[in-house]
Design a protein around this motif. Structure first.
Motif, PDB file in Angstrom:
ATOM      1  N   ARG A  12      14.755 -99.021  56.242  1.00  0.00           N
ATOM      2  CA  ARG A  12      14.891 -98.232  57.463  1.00  0.00           C
ATOM      3  C   ARG A  12      14.659 -96.747  57.176  1.00  0.00           C
ATOM      4  NH1 ARG A  12      19.988 -98.956  61.401  1.00  0.00           N
ATOM      5  NH2 ARG A  12      21.132 -98.021  59.666  1.00  0.00           N
ATOM      6  N   ALA A  13      15.207 -96.272  56.073  1.00  0.00           N
ATOM      7  CA  ALA A  13      14.986 -94.859  55.720  1.00  0.00           C
ATOM      8  C   ALA A  13      13.504 -94.578  55.502  1.00  0.00           C
ATOM      9  CB  ALA A  13      15.786 -94.515  54.463  1.00  0.00           C
ATOM     10  N   GLU A  14      12.808 -95.520  54.886  1.00  0.00           N
ATOM     11  CA  GLU A  14      11.378 -95.318  54.641  1.00  0.00           C
ATOM     12  C   GLU A  14      10.580 -95.302  55.946  1.00  0.00           C
ATOM     13  OE1 GLU A  14      11.286 -93.933  51.886  1.00  0.00           O
ATOM     14  OE2 GLU A  14       9.774 -95.115  50.840  1.00  0.00           O
ATOM     15  N   PHE A  15      10.934 -96.186  56.869  1.00  0.00           N
ATOM     16  CA  PHE A  15      10.221 -96.176  58.149  1.00  0.00           C
ATOM     17  C   PHE A  15      10.453 -94.858  58.887  1.00  0.00           C
ATOM     18  CE2 PHE A  15      10.373-101.009  58.076  1.00  0.00           C
ATOM     19  CZ  PHE A  15       9.028-101.121  57.786  1.00  0.00           C
ATOM     20  N   ARG A  16      11.647 -94.345  58.816  1.00  0.00           N
ATOM     21  CA  ARG A  16      11.920 -93.066  59.489  1.00  0.00           C
ATOM     22  C   ARG A  16      11.177 -91.924  58.804  1.00  0.00           C
ATOM     23  NH1 ARG A  16      18.367 -93.853  60.873  1.00  0.00           N
ATOM     24  NH2 ARG A  16      18.021 -95.075  62.758  1.00  0.00           N
ATOM     25  N   ARG A  17      11.088 -92.017  57.499  1.00  0.00           N
ATOM     26  CA  ARG A  17      10.347 -90.971  56.787  1.00  0.00           C
ATOM     27  C   ARG A  17       8.861 -91.042  57.145  1.00  0.00           C
ATOM     28  NH1 ARG A  17       8.516 -89.721  51.719  1.00  0.00           N
ATOM     29  NH2 ARG A  17       8.751 -91.819  50.875  1.00  0.00           N
ATOM     30  N   ALA A  18       8.344 -92.237  57.250  1.00  0.00           N
ATOM     31  CA  ALA A  18       6.936 -92.387  57.661  1.00  0.00           C
ATOM     32  C   ALA A  18       6.735 -91.848  59.075  1.00  0.00           C
ATOM     33  CB  ALA A  18       6.532 -93.859  57.588  1.00  0.00           C
ATOM     34  N   ALA A  19       7.702 -92.099  59.950  1.00  0.00           N
ATOM     35  CA  ALA A  19       7.588 -91.597  61.320  1.00  0.00           C
ATOM     36  C   ALA A  19       7.580 -90.078  61.348  1.00  0.00           C
ATOM     37  CB  ALA A  19       8.742 -92.140  62.158  1.00  0.00           C
ATOM     38  N   ALA A  20       8.332 -89.462  60.431  1.00  0.00           N
ATOM     39  CA  ALA A  20       8.362 -87.994  60.385  1.00  0.00           C
ATOM     40  C   ALA A  20       7.045 -87.422  59.877  1.00  0.00           C
ATOM     41  CB  ALA A  20       9.509 -87.527  59.488  1.00  0.00           C
ATOM     42  N   LEU A  21       6.312 -88.199  59.109  1.00  0.00           N
ATOM     43  CA  LEU A  21       5.069 -87.693  58.530  1.00  0.00           C
ATOM     44  C   LEU A  21       3.863 -87.881  59.436  1.00  0.00           C
ATOM     45  CD1 LEU A  21       5.468 -88.912  54.826  1.00  0.00           C
ATOM     46  CD2 LEU A  21       5.377 -86.551  55.601  1.00  0.00           C
ATOM     47  N   THR A  22       3.859 -88.942  60.240  1.00  0.00           N
ATOM     48  CA  THR A  22       2.668 -89.193  61.046  1.00  0.00           C
ATOM     49  C   THR A  22       2.597 -88.238  62.228  1.00  0.00           C
ATOM     50  OG1 THR A  22       1.417 -90.864  62.270  1.00  0.00           O
ATOM     51  CG2 THR A  22       3.819 -90.899  62.498  1.00  0.00           C
TER      52      THR A  22
ATOM     53  N   LEU B  12       6.886 -97.027  64.213  1.00  0.00           N
ATOM     54  CA  LEU B  12       7.689 -96.958  62.988  1.00  0.00           C
ATOM     55  C   LEU B  12       9.175 -96.797  63.305  1.00  0.00           C
ATOM     56  CD1 LEU B  12       5.264 -94.661  60.964  1.00  0.00           C
ATOM     57  CD2 LEU B  12       5.878 -97.018  60.352  1.00  0.00           C
ATOM     58  N   LEU B  13       9.485 -95.997  64.309  1.00  0.00           N
ATOM     59  CA  LEU B  13      10.894 -95.821  64.679  1.00  0.00           C
ATOM     60  C   LEU B  13      11.478 -97.112  65.230  1.00  0.00           C
ATOM     61  CD1 LEU B  13      10.778 -92.240  66.272  1.00  0.00           C
ATOM     62  CD2 LEU B  13      11.740 -92.913  64.052  1.00  0.00           C
ATOM     63  N   ARG B  14      10.666 -97.853  65.978  1.00  0.00           N
ATOM     64  CA  ARG B  14      11.170 -99.150  66.474  1.00  0.00           C
ATOM     65  C   ARG B  14      11.435-100.091  65.308  1.00  0.00           C
ATOM     66  NH1 ARG B  14       7.351 -98.583  70.524  1.00  0.00           N
ATOM     67  NH2 ARG B  14       5.887 -99.935  69.419  1.00  0.00           N
ATOM     68  N   ARG B  15      10.577-100.080  64.333  1.00  0.00           N
ATOM     69  CA  ARG B  15      10.791-100.942  63.173  1.00  0.00           C
ATOM     70  C   ARG B  15      12.070-100.553  62.447  1.00  0.00           C
ATOM     71  NH1 ARG B  15       6.628-103.382  59.412  1.00  0.00           N
ATOM     72  NH2 ARG B  15       8.396-104.788  59.425  1.00  0.00           N
ATOM     73  N   ALA B  16      12.305 -99.238  62.349  1.00  0.00           N
ATOM     74  CA  ALA B  16      13.538 -98.789  61.693  1.00  0.00           C
ATOM     75  C   ALA B  16      14.764 -99.243  62.482  1.00  0.00           C
ATOM     76  CB  ALA B  16      13.519 -97.268  61.551  1.00  0.00           C
ATOM     77  N   ASP B  17      14.681 -99.132  63.799  1.00  0.00           N
ATOM     78  CA  ASP B  17      15.845 -99.469  64.618  1.00  0.00           C
ATOM     79  C   ASP B  17      16.146-100.958  64.615  1.00  0.00           C
ATOM     80  OD1 ASP B  17      16.105 -96.833  65.220  1.00  0.00           O
ATOM     81  OD2 ASP B  17      15.049 -96.941  67.129  1.00  0.00           O
ATOM     82  N   THR B  18      15.128-101.775  64.455  1.00  0.00           N
ATOM     83  CA  THR B  18      15.357-103.220  64.510  1.00  0.00           C
ATOM     84  C   THR B  18      15.891-103.787  63.202  1.00  0.00           C
ATOM     85  OG1 THR B  18      13.042-103.587  63.895  1.00  0.00           O
ATOM     86  CG2 THR B  18      13.561-103.630  66.239  1.00  0.00           C
ATOM     87  N   LEU B  19      15.849-102.997  62.147  1.00  0.00           N
ATOM     88  CA  LEU B  19      16.361-103.509  60.872  1.00  0.00           C
ATOM     89  C   LEU B  19      17.877-103.435  60.843  1.00  0.00           C
ATOM     90  CD1 LEU B  19      13.875-101.993  58.281  1.00  0.00           C
ATOM     91  CD2 LEU B  19      14.220-104.405  58.801  1.00  0.00           C
ATOM     92  N   ASP B  20      18.471-104.452  60.377  1.00  0.00           N
ATOM     93  CA  ASP B  20      19.926-104.474  60.230  1.00  0.00           C
ATOM     94  C   ASP B  20      20.284-103.678  58.988  1.00  0.00           C
ATOM     95  OD1 ASP B  20      22.407-107.129  60.023  1.00  0.00           O
ATOM     96  OD2 ASP B  20      22.580-104.957  60.131  1.00  0.00           O
ATOM     97  N   ALA B  21      21.251-102.807  59.108  1.00  0.00           N
ATOM     98  CA  ALA B  21      21.628-101.973  57.972  1.00  0.00           C
ATOM     99  C   ALA B  21      22.294-102.772  56.866  1.00  0.00           C
ATOM    100  CB  ALA B  21      22.550-100.850  58.423  1.00  0.00           C
ATOM    101  N   THR B  22      22.782-103.930  57.185  1.00  0.00           N
ATOM    102  CA  THR B  22      23.469-104.716  56.162  1.00  0.00           C
ATOM    103  C   THR B  22      22.459-105.499  55.350  1.00  0.00           C
ATOM    104  OG1 THR B  22      23.709-106.560  57.673  1.00  0.00           O
ATOM    105  CG2 THR B  22      25.481-104.932  57.623  1.00  0.00           C
ATOM    106  N   GLU B  23      22.764-105.758  54.113  1.00  0.00           N
ATOM    107  CA  GLU B  23      21.880-106.514  53.250  1.00  0.00           C
ATOM    108  C   GLU B  23      21.921-107.984  53.642  1.00  0.00           C
ATOM    109  OE1 GLU B  23      20.005-105.036  50.749  1.00  0.00           O
ATOM    110  OE2 GLU B  23      20.680-103.274  51.799  1.00  0.00           O
ATOM    111  N   PRO B  24      20.811-108.686  53.678  1.00  0.00           N
ATOM    112  CA  PRO B  24      20.810-110.091  54.040  1.00  0.00           C
ATOM    113  C   PRO B  24      21.322-110.964  52.906  1.00  0.00           C
ATOM    114  CG  PRO B  24      18.631-109.414  53.404  1.00  0.00           C
ATOM    115  CD  PRO B  24      19.489-108.196  53.361  1.00  0.00           C
ATOM    116  N   SER B  25      21.447-112.214  53.219  1.00  0.00           N
ATOM    117  CA  SER B  25      21.914-113.146  52.201  1.00  0.00           C
ATOM    118  C   SER B  25      20.852-113.324  51.134  1.00  0.00           C
ATOM    119  CB  SER B  25      22.209-114.498  52.849  1.00  0.00           C
ATOM    120  OG  SER B  25      21.023-115.031  53.389  1.00  0.00           O
ATOM    121  N   ALA B  26      21.319-113.776  49.967  1.00  0.00           N
ATOM    122  CA  ALA B  26      20.389-113.901  48.843  1.00  0.00           C
ATOM    123  C   ALA B  26      19.285-114.895  49.138  1.00  0.00           C
ATOM    124  CB  ALA B  26      21.162-114.335  47.599  1.00  0.00           C
TER     125      ALA B  26
END
Length: 720
Positions: free
Chosen positions: A383-393, A402-416
């Motif tokens: 999510r941080a990377e998508f936001r950084r990409a959004a700031a650069l474009t 890119l911001l939508r992709r960041a927002d749709t990601l769950d901040a919690t880590e998924p199961s293994a």
């Protein structure tokens, strides 16, 4: 015939015939600027005559005939009618066939407009103008820049070609391959800008894609034995076939694996395959465009995204990166490797690119990295990377995506169980890769956001008082918003902190900002910078760290020596070589020679005014600015010069009688109007600034500097 219909016909004929007309005239008059003016005269005649007389049977020949008559008239009026011109006029009157086919003239024109002596931006503008028949306004709209800037680029390009006496000839032998690469590169540059717009609201600019396709097909027709020309056509045809499927109903980007392949244009794909077959039939080792076209063929042949032969694509990228090891190609290869062998393999390759300074502002790098991190289940970092990409474009549609992709990601880590499952869904747009990021982000937690900035009256932000949710972006804004910073210092600090935010992400928790991360950003952004630049940014980081109570963030940044160190003067031979260069403007040649001959300080020379020059005695008294912009100048030191400068000064001054001797490139905007003493009353342009003069000199002398940084104006201060 209604005038509007006639005007439409003229416009259509001009788009088709202008390149042939200008090319034919250039062969006659050997001046591309004059040739364009004569062609425009013929166009005006058509606009005046066709509405009343009707469109001629052969409109292109009509325009050419009128233009050539204008050329002969011009030559006669200018009293430069030598034997060759007489022969040309005689040929025209007797309607004799042209000595060389028109196709060769157009090819020559393409090589001329893409000459290596011109900067890339000028090549694009000149090619679209001369070969594409676009007006300056149309080019400006396509590239979202002011029309005046395009006009200036075109004028400067034509001036460079004229001053350099660039011949209107086709290169031979090995030179042809090198020059052809430049032409192909310009055409593909135009296509890429249309296919993935770098700025603006729309992701695609169909007009530029169509124009590049037209130019590419023309080039392949003119150079039928060049495999790379056919490879480029194949690449553009197949990529253009996806245009309708690349955006959704509201203009949002649709990734390659999600595109409706039923919307791909099968006619363009077939044309691309045909061009690819022609390229292969010519034999020889495949070049960069043929290899990229082969990759495009792999995508086009796959009936579904799941059926894509990623192993073959990765192998083709392996071959491409050996021929063209650019950072962007390496990033594309990383995407292919990720699809073929898993996201971890691709991420390792992407991480190798993080320190590449050429990608520091390339939004696709954090975009690709975010995709791969998401596939690995590291959603917080993704999510941080998508936001950084959004700031650069600078493209609105891409930023929103890119911001939508960041927002749709769950901040919690998924199961293994979900981490190692490679899914094509998460792979980014493989046809256009992306950019860098900070390794330190991998250990950060997500910021809570929404915290109030500190009171500007606070002298600092103690680390203990900084909640963990506060971010780098928030702290930077608070730091710059202080009342005790003067505007110049604030601008300087902002440059440093903006780079940190773009490289590390504005959402980076302040507590995660470390000296190691700062050192890595410095190495990427300013590793090759001069000592003064490096030390200035270093001081900004130290001030910010002290204010925020973050410890010594500059611990890994040693102060660079060199400021004020003695530098070797430029010898007369190297100065003479600079003076003889055809791509150097008169202003720069005069300034450099004056500095060399006078031995005066750069500030004194740049402060000279036209009215203070004593051309007979070859001297002038420089004006020294007052303490403020409103204060009058006072007398400064005398500056004297020799015969070399004396020969150049009259031409540089022209008709001007007052104002700065060395003028800026353009008129200042209303918000940045200089003091009256720094403004030319005749041209409205301001005084050339020291930083701009230094920049131009560094650019011109890079080849002379073993470090590749360019020399400084102070090195001209010698009387040999």
């Amino acid at each position: 015939m209604p005038a509007t219909d006639a005007h439409r016909a003229v416009d259509a004929v001009w788009k088709l015939e202008s390149a042939k007309i200008i090319a034919g005239l250039t062969r006659m008059v050997r001046d591309v600027g004059l040739a364009e003016e004569l062609a425009q005269d013929a166009l005006v005649s058509a606009l005046e005559q066709w509405p009343g007389q009707g469109i001629p049977d052969n409109p292109g020949a009509w325009l050419m005939s009128v233009a050539k008559r204008r050329a002969v008239d011009h030559l006669r009026r200018s009293q430069r009618l030598d034997l060759r011109h007489e022969q040309l006029a005689h040929e025209l009157e007797r309607a004799e066939p042209q000595p060389q086919p028109e196709a060769d003239d157009v090819l020559r024109l393409m090589f001329l407009s893409c000459h290596p002596a011109l900067p890339a931006e000028a090549r694009v503008a000149l090619t679209l103008r001369l070969v594409g028949g676009l007006t300056s306004a149309e080019i400006a709209r396509a590239y979202l820049v002011p029309e005046a800037r395009i006009t200036q680029r075109i004028a400067a390009a034509k001036r460079t070609l004229a001053e350099g006496r660039v011949p209107f000839e086709l290169p031979d032998g090995p030179e042809l391959a090198g020059r052809l690469s430049s032409v192909l590169g310009v055409v593909y540059l135009i296509f890429n800008e249309g296919y993935s717009a770098t700025a603006g609201d729309d992701l695609i600019r169909p007009g530029l894609c169509l124009e590049a396709l037209r130019l590419g097909r023309l080039l392949a027709e003119l150079a039928p034995d060049e495999a790379e020309a056919h490879g480029l056509v194949a690449l553009m045809e197949i990529q253009a076939s996806r245009s309708a499927a690349r955006t959704g109903p509201t203009g949002e980007p649709v990734q390659l694996h999600e595109q409706n392949r039923g919307r791909w244009d099968q006619l363009l794909i077939r044309r691309g395959f045909t061009a690819m077959l022609r390229a292969r039939a010519l034999g020889g080792p495949p070049g960069p465009y043929v290899l990229q076209a082969a990759i495009a063929v792999c995508h086009a042949q796959a009936p579904t995204a799941q059926a894509t032969d990623w192993a073959q694509i990765a192998a083709l990228y392996d071959a491409l990166v050996r021929l063209l090891p650019t950072p962007v190609v390496r990033l594309n290869r990383a995407v292919a490797i990720a699809m073929a062998h898993g996201p971890a393999a691709g991420l390792a390759l992407v991480n190798d690119l993080l320190a590449d300074p050429t990608l520091k502002d390339y939004a696709q790098l954090p975009g690709v990295r975010g995709d791969l991190l998401a596939r690995l289940g590291r959603n917080g970092q993704a999510r941080a990377e998508f936001r950084r990409a959004a700031a650069l474009t600078r493209n609105t549609a891409e930023r929103a995506f890119l911001l939508r992709r960041a927002d749709t990601l769950d901040a919690t880590e998924p199961s293994a169980s979900s981490v190692e499952r490679p899914t094509e869904r998460s792979v980014p747009n493989a046809e256009r890769p992306t950019e860098p990021s900070a390794a330190g982000l991998a250990q950060t937690s997500e910021p809570s956001g929404g915290a109030e900035p500190p009171d500007p009256s606070e002298s600092g932000l103690a680390r203990d008082a900084a909640p963990s949710g506060r971010t780098l972006g928030w702290a930077a804004e608070a730091f710059l918003d202080r009342d005790d910073l003067d505007p110049a210092t604030a601008r300087s600090y902002d440059q440093t902190l903006r780079r940190l935010r773009l490289s590390l992400g504005a959402d980076l928790p302040l507590t995660a900002l470390t000296a190691a991360e700062v050192a890595r950003v410095f190495a990427t952004a300013w590793g090759a910078a001069a000592a003064t630049t490096w030390n200035r940014h270093r001081s900004a980081v130290r001030s910010f760290a002290a204010w925020a109570g973050l410890g010594d963030l500059a611990a890994g940044l040693d102060r660079r020596a060199g400021t004020g160190a003695p530098t070797a003067p430029i010898g007369p031979e190297r100065l003479a070589a600079l003076q003889s260069r055809t791509d150097v403007a008169l202003r720069e040649r005069t300034l450099w020679l004056l500095l060399h001959e006078s031995g005066a300080a750069v500030t004194a020379v740049l402060a000279l005014n036209v009215e203070d020059l004593d051309l007979d005695d070859r001297r002038a008294r420089a004006g020294i600015p007052g303490p403020t912009a409103q204060e009058p100048r006072t007398d400064g030191p005398w500056v004297s010069w020799r015969a070399g400068t004396a020969r150049l000064l009259p031409e540089l001054i022209g008709d001007r009688t007052r104002g700065p001797l060395f003028l800026a490139d353009r008129r200042p905007g209303p918000a940045r109007r200089p003091a009256d003493g720094d403004l030319c009353p005749d041209t409205g342009r301001g005084r050339l600034s020291y930083p701009r003069a230094e920049y131009l000199f560094k650019q011109a002398t890079r080849a002379l500097d073993p470090a590749g940084q360019g020399l400084t104006l102070r090195q001209l201060r010698t009387r040999d």
